[in-house]
Structure formats: C-alpha cells, structure tokens
Design an enzyme around this catalytic site. Structure first.
Site, PDB file in Angstrom:
ATOM      1  NE  ARG A  85      34.580  46.848  44.143  1.00  0.00           N
ATOM      2  CZ  ARG A  85      34.925  45.568  44.236  1.00  0.00           C
ATOM      3  NH1 ARG A  85      35.987  45.217  44.938  1.00  0.00           N
ATOM      4  NH2 ARG A  85      34.212  44.631  43.625  1.00  0.00           N
ATOM      5  CG  HIS A 110      40.379  45.136  38.758  1.00  0.00           C
ATOM      6  ND1 HIS A 110      41.079  45.108  39.938  1.00  0.00           N
ATOM      7  CD2 HIS A 110      39.549  44.047  38.787  1.00  0.00           C
ATOM      8  CE1 HIS A 110      40.712  44.057  40.652  1.00  0.00           C
ATOM      9  NE2 HIS A 110      39.775  43.400  39.984  1.00  0.00           N
ATOM     10  CG  HIS A 180      41.610  39.157  38.806  1.00  0.00           C
ATOM     11  ND1 HIS A 180      40.672  38.158  38.749  1.00  0.00           N
ATOM     12  CD2 HIS A 180      41.065  40.130  39.574  1.00  0.00           C
ATOM     13  CE1 HIS A 180      39.598  38.517  39.426  1.00  0.00           C
ATOM     14  NE2 HIS A 180      39.815  39.694  39.954  1.00  0.00           N
ATOM     15  CG  ASP A 240      35.621  41.017  46.075  1.00  0.00           C
ATOM     16  OD1 ASP A 240      36.859  41.018  45.966  1.00  0.00           O
ATOM     17  OD2 ASP A 240      34.868  41.653  45.300  1.00  0.00           O
ATOM     18  CD  GLU A 306      42.213  39.938  42.923  1.00  0.00           C
ATOM     19  OE1 GLU A 306      42.257  41.091  42.441  1.00  0.00           O
ATOM     20  OE2 GLU A 306      41.146  39.406  43.296  1.00  0.00           O
TER      21      GLU A 306
END
Length: 348
Positions: A85, A110, A180, A240, A306
């Site tokens: 982000r 992204h 991803h 996350d 990631e």
C-alpha cells in the site's frame, strides 16, 4: 540436471491478445511450475511429498477466465509497480507530489486497479526458464517515468525456483515488485493452511492501522507478541503484516523463512535479497471461489509470503528507499526451495 521448458496457448483476452502458459520442470516427478504471460502469474507449483507424490500447491484457476474474473485476489500474480500500500494514493518525490489511482479505499494497493497482474507480458526462453518483459508507460496509474521491467522465472539445476526482477526508468520513480502466490503445502484445496509451521528471521514488524498503513513510530519488536516467528510455530489467521527481515537488504539471497506442513512433510525454504516479507493468511477468502482443485477456497486456504520493501515507503523516509532514478538499476531476487521431511523430521 537440465530444466525442461515448454510453452502452449492459454486463451486470449477479449481484444484478442493471446496468452501463453510456460511450463518449467526440473526432473520427472520433481518440481514443476507453470507461469502465465497474463499477469506473470504462477499458475501451478507441483512438488512431491515425503512419499514422492506430487501435488499442486498454488491456489489458482484452471483457465484464463478464472484469473480475469477474480484478479482482485492476485492469485499467483506479479504485482507492481508498487507491491503493498501507498497511503492516500500519493507520494512526494523531488519536491512534487504524484497522485496515484486509489483502489483500496483511499489508498493505492499493488500498483492500482490496472497493475502488473492485469496485463499480458512479452515472453522469451532463457536458460532454465522464461523471462517476461514489459514497459510500463509514463503515468500508468499515476506513477512517473517509463519503467522497463524484466522478470525471469527459472529452475536451477538443484530444482530451486528463482524469481529475478530487474527494472530501469527514464525518470525518477518508485518501484517495489513481488509475487503474490498463495501456497498450501498439503495441496491446494485441502483445507485451511493453519496447521503449517512458520519460522521467520525477523525480530521486528511494522504495526499498521485498520487500513494496512504502517503506524508512526517505526517497526516494533516481535518479542512477546503473536508476530514472533523466530522459532517455528503454527500459523493461525489474521495476518496481513510486513516483517522486517534481520540484516536488511542483501546483495545476494539469504534464507529468511521456512514453511513446513507436518502432514505431507513438504518444506519451503525461502531466500531473498529484500528487507521485508508480507505474511498474508488470506482471511478474505470466503468459500465463494472454487479453484482448479474443484474445492471452494475458504479462509486461510493458503499463505502468501511476499518478499518486498515495506508498505508506504515512499511516504516514510525512515524506511528503506524504493526510489529508482535514471541510470540506476532495480533488482530483486527470491528463491523458493522445496523439499520433504520424514515424520521424524529428517530428509527422506
């Protein structure tokens, strides 16, 4: 051992643009990986368990239509120009402010709605695999500069999957690329991945607000928190988050993570040059999507690891820089090494 590389048609976009699928195989019964020219997507990762039985580990779809319909979940995709982000869909650079396309509330995620996962890449064979190429035009989703990007997916003689991305620009810009892929080491579609055990070489993480933007104050110590994976332990849901990898940016890939599935014996050892790793437990999956396994993907059906620079780095001068200038080169290198353990913990 020579990697076998082949390609085949994999449908076309509505405008007729053809899509290809490239298959890389290290040895009969060994690691096999399929890569799409649409979105640089890793469609399949097929690896043997402790009994030598090969299974598909990557969440995804059996046809192009599935990826076109459900691109927002970024199954297997190459994402950029900026993975993760950017707060307020804007960032300062050289005295000016660049406004991006917001696609995650008021933020850019992204790289925007038409990010690198939503386009068809040119492809050519390279030793051990395939190289994808694309020039992202100046101003795409608001990012400055024409960015020339090359991403190679190759299988090494030892069977490890290497992802190497390079980029150059004709104007100052920011770059942060990642892959991803959601993985379930027991086999995609075989239930939640919460039984997996994870170890991370990360003594700190970046706390975030309710929208995924890092909080002021910088990284926090993982000690005594649910973010402490310095010793291997089971992964539950609700992650996350970016982990700050010990040692920072590296010149060559160093091992930063190990993910294992006690049931199948499969182990993923992850090495990277990047300073961060986003652990995403895919809690947003709600059972309404059915992938190539034929089984609906519910919450935590796979884990994404990631490798990346930190979220919102363009707005955080205290984070490692993601600025790329003309004449300089961007490069990131991540290695996925799959193996299997016997029930006692040793190699078969």
């Amino acid at each position: 051992m020579t990697t076998q590389v082949s390609r085949e048609p994999f449908g076309a976009l509505e405008d007729g643009t053809p899509v290809e699928r490239w298959t890389l195989e290290s040895a009969p019964g060994g690691l096999r990986v399929r890569v799409l020219t649409y979105g640089g997507i890793i469609q399949t990762v097929e690896a043997p368990d402790r009994d030598g039985t090969r299974a598909q580990l990557a969440l995804g779809f059996g046809d192009l239509a599935g990826y076109l319909a459900h691109g927002g979940s970024h199954f297997g995709a190459l994402v950029g120009r900026y993975a993760n982000r950017i707060a307020g869909a804007a960032f300062p650079l050289d005295g000016g402010t660049h406004r991006l396309t917001a696609n995650d509330g008021r933020h850019s995620l992204h790289g925007g709605p038409r990010n690198f996962s939503r386009v068809v890449w040119d492809a050519r064979p390279v030793d051990g695999g395939v190289e994808l190429h694309r020039v992202s035009p100046d101003g795409e989703e608001g990012f400055p500069g024409a960015l020339d990007v090359r991403v190679a997916y190759t299988l090494a003689p030892d069977g490890a999957l290497h992802l190497v991305a390079r980029a150059r620009t004709d104007a100052p810009t920011v770059v942060n690329l990642t892959n991803h892929t959601y993985l379930h080491l027991g086999g995609a579609g075989s239930g939640p991945a919460t039984g997996h055990e994870l170890r991370l070489a990360a003594s700190r993480y970046t706390p975030v607000d309710g929208t995924g933007i890092p909080l002021p104050g910088g990284p926090a110590d993982v000690a005594g928190t649910r973010f402490d994976f310095r010793a291997a332990r089971a992964v539950d849901g609700g992650y996350d988050h970016n982990f700050v990898l010990d040692g920072g940016t590296a010149a060559a890939p160093r091992t930063v993570a190990e993910l294992s599935d006690p049931r199948s014996g499969r182990v993923l050892e992850l090495a990277t040059t990047e300073p961060g790793l986003q652990l995403y437990t895919a809690d947003h999956l709600d059972g309404t999507l059915t992938g190539s396994s034929g089984v609906p993907y519910g919450p935590r059906a796979g884990l994404a690891l990631e490798t990346q620079h930190f979220p919102d780095s363009p707005n955080r001068p205290d984070f490692p820089s993601t600025v790329l200038r003309p004449g300089a080169s961007y490069r990131t290198h991540t290695v996925y090494r799959f193996s299997a353990r016997t029930p006692g913990g040793g190699a078969p």
